[in-house]
Write a protein that holds these residues in place. Sequence first.
Motif, mmCIF file in Angstrom:
data_model
loop_
_atom_site.group_PDB
_atom_site.id
_atom_site.type_symbol
_atom_site.label_atom_id
_atom_site.label_comp_id
_atom_site.label_asym_id
_atom_site.label_seq_id
_atom_site.Cartn_x
_atom_site.Cartn_y
_atom_site.Cartn_z
ATOM 1 N N GLN A 133 0.829 -1.213 0.000
ATOM 2 C CA GLN A 133 0.000 0.000 0.000
ATOM 3 C C GLN A 133 0.866 1.266 0.000
ATOM 4 N N LYS A 134 0.235 2.382 -0.333
ATOM 5 C CA LYS A 134 0.947 3.649 -0.401
ATOM 6 C C LYS A 134 0.801 4.428 0.911
ATOM 7 N N ILE A 135 1.921 4.999 1.345
ATOM 8 C CA ILE A 135 1.885 5.953 2.452
ATOM 9 C C ILE A 135 2.571 7.229 1.950
ATOM 10 N N ALA A 136 2.173 8.371 2.471
ATOM 11 C CA ALA A 136 2.695 9.631 1.955
ATOM 12 C C ALA A 136 3.354 10.475 3.047
ATOM 13 N N VAL A 137 4.377 11.229 2.622
ATOM 14 C CA VAL A 137 5.081 12.154 3.513
ATOM 15 C C VAL A 137 5.312 13.467 2.763
ATOM 16 N N PRO A 138 5.524 14.572 3.467
ATOM 17 C CA PRO A 138 5.837 15.841 2.795
ATOM 18 C C PRO A 138 7.152 15.703 2.034
ATOM 19 N N ASN A 139 7.308 16.468 0.962
ATOM 20 C CA ASN A 139 8.522 16.322 0.151
ATOM 21 C C ASN A 139 9.562 17.417 0.377
ATOM 22 N N ASP A 140 9.319 18.360 1.330
ATOM 23 C CA ASP A 140 10.323 19.391 1.599
ATOM 24 C C ASP A 140 11.303 18.892 2.656
ATOM 25 N N PRO A 141 12.556 19.335 2.620
ATOM 26 C CA PRO A 141 13.608 18.787 3.480
ATOM 27 C C PRO A 141 13.280 18.734 4.961
ATOM 28 N N ALA A 142 12.805 19.827 5.542
ATOM 29 C CA ALA A 142 12.563 19.851 6.983
ATOM 30 C C ALA A 142 11.462 18.896 7.403
ATOM 31 N N ASN A 143 10.437 18.743 6.561
ATOM 32 C CA ASN A 143 9.274 17.956 6.968
ATOM 33 C C ASN A 143 9.270 16.509 6.489
ATOM 34 N N GLU A 144 10.043 16.197 5.458
ATOM 35 C CA GLU A 144 10.085 14.789 5.025
ATOM 36 C C GLU A 144 10.715 13.921 6.101
ATOM 37 N N ALA A 163 20.118 9.504 10.254
ATOM 38 C CA ALA A 163 19.382 10.182 9.178
ATOM 39 C C ALA A 163 19.183 11.647 9.551
ATOM 40 N N GLY A 164 19.557 12.543 8.635
ATOM 41 C CA GLY A 164 19.494 13.977 8.914
ATOM 42 C C GLY A 164 18.412 14.689 8.133
ATOM 43 N N VAL A 165 18.508 16.023 8.126
ATOM 44 C CA VAL A 165 17.445 16.848 7.556
ATOM 45 C C VAL A 165 17.255 16.627 6.061
ATOM 46 N N THR A 166 18.276 16.132 5.375
ATOM 47 C CA THR A 166 18.146 15.904 3.929
ATOM 48 C C THR A 166 17.661 14.491 3.609
ATOM 49 N N SER A 167 17.251 13.743 4.614
ATOM 50 C CA SER A 167 16.818 12.363 4.406
ATOM 51 C C SER A 167 15.565 12.291 3.541
ATOM 52 N N THR A 168 15.490 11.252 2.727
ATOM 53 C CA THR A 168 14.321 10.987 1.893
ATOM 54 C C THR A 168 13.967 9.512 2.043
ATOM 55 N N LYS A 169 13.019 9.046 1.249
ATOM 56 C CA LYS A 169 12.631 7.635 1.310
ATOM 57 C C LYS A 169 13.782 6.703 0.966
ATOM 58 N N ARG A 170 14.805 7.216 0.302
ATOM 59 C CA ARG A 170 15.975 6.398 -0.025
ATOM 60 C C ARG A 170 16.769 6.023 1.215
ATOM 61 N N ASP A 171 16.496 6.712 2.336
ATOM 62 C CA ASP A 171 17.200 6.436 3.583
ATOM 63 C C ASP A 171 16.449 5.431 4.465
ATOM 64 N N VAL A 172 15.370 4.867 3.947
ATOM 65 C CA VAL A 172 14.640 3.813 4.658
ATOM 66 C C VAL A 172 15.371 2.495 4.451
ATOM 67 N N ILE A 173 15.776 1.856 5.547
ATOM 68 C CA ILE A 173 16.537 0.607 5.431
ATOM 69 C C ILE A 173 15.702 -0.625 5.772
ATOM 70 N N SER A 174 14.517 -0.394 6.322
ATOM 71 C CA SER A 174 13.629 -1.509 6.625
ATOM 72 C C SER A 174 12.192 -1.121 6.324
ATOM 73 N N ASN A 175 11.520 -1.944 5.511
ATOM 74 C CA ASN A 175 10.143 -1.681 5.096
ATOM 75 C C ASN A 175 9.449 -3.039 4.930
ATOM 76 N N PRO A 176 9.161 -3.701 6.063
ATOM 77 C CA PRO A 176 8.660 -5.094 6.042
ATOM 78 C C PRO A 176 7.452 -5.336 5.148
ATOM 79 N N LYS A 177 6.569 -4.340 5.026
ATOM 80 C CA LYS A 177 5.350 -4.532 4.222
ATOM 81 C C LYS A 177 5.509 -4.003 2.798
ATOM 82 N N HIS A 178 6.750 -3.644 2.447
ATOM 83 C CA HIS A 178 7.034 -3.165 1.080
ATOM 84 C C HIS A 178 6.083 -2.037 0.678
ATOM 85 N N LEU A 179 5.886 -1.117 1.600
ATOM 86 C CA LEU A 179 4.996 0.001 1.343
ATOM 87 C C LEU A 179 5.599 0.962 0.318
ATOM 88 N N GLN A 180 4.757 1.535 -0.515
ATOM 89 C CA GLN A 180 5.201 2.543 -1.470
ATOM 90 C C GLN A 180 5.152 3.903 -0.778
#
Length: 272
Positions: A133-144, A163-180
């Motif tokens: 399933q899809k989950i959503a987050v803000p795409n600006d640096p401070a809020n993502e 993980a710092g302020v420039t982190s994005t979904k690429r910094d997720v190292i564990s996603n057991p349910k393969h969420l988008q």
Amino acid sequence: MKRFAKALSALLVLSLVFALSACGSSSSGELSTKEVTVGVTAGPHQQVMEEVARLAKKDGLTIHLKVFNDYNQPNIALNDKDLDANSYQTMLFLKDQIKNKGYKITDAFATVAFPMGIYSKSIKKLSELKNGQKIAVPNDPANELRGLQLFEKAGVIKLKKGAGVTSTKRDVISNPKHLQIVELDAAQLPKQLDQVAAAAINTNFAMGAGLTVLKDSIFHEPLVHNPYPNYFVVRTANKNDKVIKQIQKYYHSADVKAYIKKTFGGSVVPAW
């Protein structure tokens, strides 16, 4: 002789005007204790500062408010001395602005926090999320980062260490349910809520959509000791000015705390 006398008189008048004007300002550039201009973003920050201004007015301090609908302009205006202070931003945002823009501004005191919440139209709790399933987050640096950390705290994903302020979904190292993980403009998240299983939404945008943290979110940041307080910000040279201490006294008063509680019902909380 008469011309000389007139010239001398004019010179004396100009000297007096200069002397009087010099007495009205500080050679150190300290802000006036009678009148200041504060930038705020429209909504809760504006409302709270209006209450602060009301209290200050009783003691002879006039606080003029300049309202912005943009997150970048208040810092530009403050740095350029078009404002004396502003009140609208988190430390993450402030540090990012200082680093990238070179502003000579700094925090003076904590104001309020807007606990971020996770909202959904299809599930009641995050354990109900299904594979893919899809989950959503803000795409600006401070809020993502903030949105990802909220899903992490809920046990949905795990971010890499540090993980710092420039982190994005690429910094997720564990996603057991393969969420988008979908990255969207923060203001658009409430409108896209029916397109995803869950979304981390900033409180100001949630409130604009009629959503409240306590009643509508299925998971949220702590209300007490929230990790993302907002700050009253000034030019670095004015941090210890007398008027800033005066404004802090009004902002941190019992009257303002009661106003916040009554007006926002938990979606905005005191951060002091």
